[in-house]
Design a protein around this motif. Structure first.
Motif: not given
Length: 258
Positions: A109-110, A206-211, A235-236
């Motif tokens: 997740d980055i 899938g719920q993370s804004p990082y990618i 999330g993240h």
């Protein structure tokens, strides 16, 4: 620099876990334990975190070199490198700069890009800095004092794992001032002219804004043998949100023949 680490398992694969910002190696304990038959897992405290030494300045490549030197000294063979968030950035820089040390890489997740989502830490660091450690009497009091500024209990308790005491004195085991002052660098990605041609598993929450969709091209340019997997409900903190699925991904990645 001698980094602090915890070893879990006794399998033939050598795996190094690198945690995210304000985390600690032990955060991966529940992931490492089920991998013990396949791998010897080294849960490392990054510089400026946990029980590892602090640096005077923050630089992603310096962080990567410190971890690379630790791998060279302690493990003395190529490893599977698994890095989440900040640890993922350090892992990517290490693989690009010292590919002989990395048998395969998992980035969690980055991405190799500026991550504006990391700006959320501005307010979190401000909240931690607002605590008066000279008058603090207990961790419970610290939790109560931070509740209004950090209402999410999980996030608050995650950050408070960095609060330690010796006798009646309280202190941060993470280098709060340096990390707080370096959030722009932590969220960035300096240009690098390199390529890692080993197998790479890129895991997204899938719920993370990082990618973001625009991150796929630079990821594939630097890591041409990259495969992306998304855990839709996570999330993240992917490994905490979907631990069983994350462990299965790790086992599959460790056992796969490339």
């Amino acid at each position: 620099m001698k980094l602090n680490s915890l070893t879990v398992g006794s399998g033939s694969r050598e795996v190094v876990f690198l945690h995210g910002l304000f985390g600690q190696g032990k955060n991966f304990g529940t992931v490492a334990a089920p991998l013990g038959d396949l791998a010897t897992c080294h849960l490392v405290d990054l510089p400026n975190h946990g029980l590892s030494p602090w640096t005077r300045t923050f630089d992603l490549d310096e962080q990567a070199e410190i971890v690379a030197d630790w791998i060279s000294d302690v493990i003395v063979m190529p490893v599977t490198l698994i890095g989440h968030s900040l640890g993922g950035k350090v892992a990517m820089r290490l693989a690009l700069r010292r590919p002989e040390l990395v048998d395969r890489l998992m980035v969690v997740d980055i991405s190799p890009a500026r991550n504006d989502a990391a700006s959320q830490f501005d307010s979190l660091v401000g909240a931690l800095r607002s605590l008066n450690l000279d008058t603090l009497t207990s961790r419970t009091e610290a939790d109560r004092l931070l509740t209004d500024q950090i209402p999410d209990t999980t996030v608050r308790q995650f950050l408070l794992q960095n609060l330690r005491h010796k006798g009646d004195s309280w202190f941060w085991c993470a280098n709060l001032d340096l990390l707080g002052d370096s959030l722009h660098q932590i969220g960035g990605w300096p240009p690098i002219q390199s390529e890692y041609d080993g197998p790479v598993l890129w895991v997204a929450g899938g719920q993370s804004p990082y990618i973001l969709p625009g991150h796929t091209e630079p990821m594939r340019e630097l890591f041409p043998r990259m495969t992306q997997v998304t855990l839709k409900r996570a999330g993240h903190w992917v490994h905490a949100d979907e631990p069983a699925a994350f462990v299965e991904l790790c086992r599959a990645f460790l056992g796969r023949v490339f």
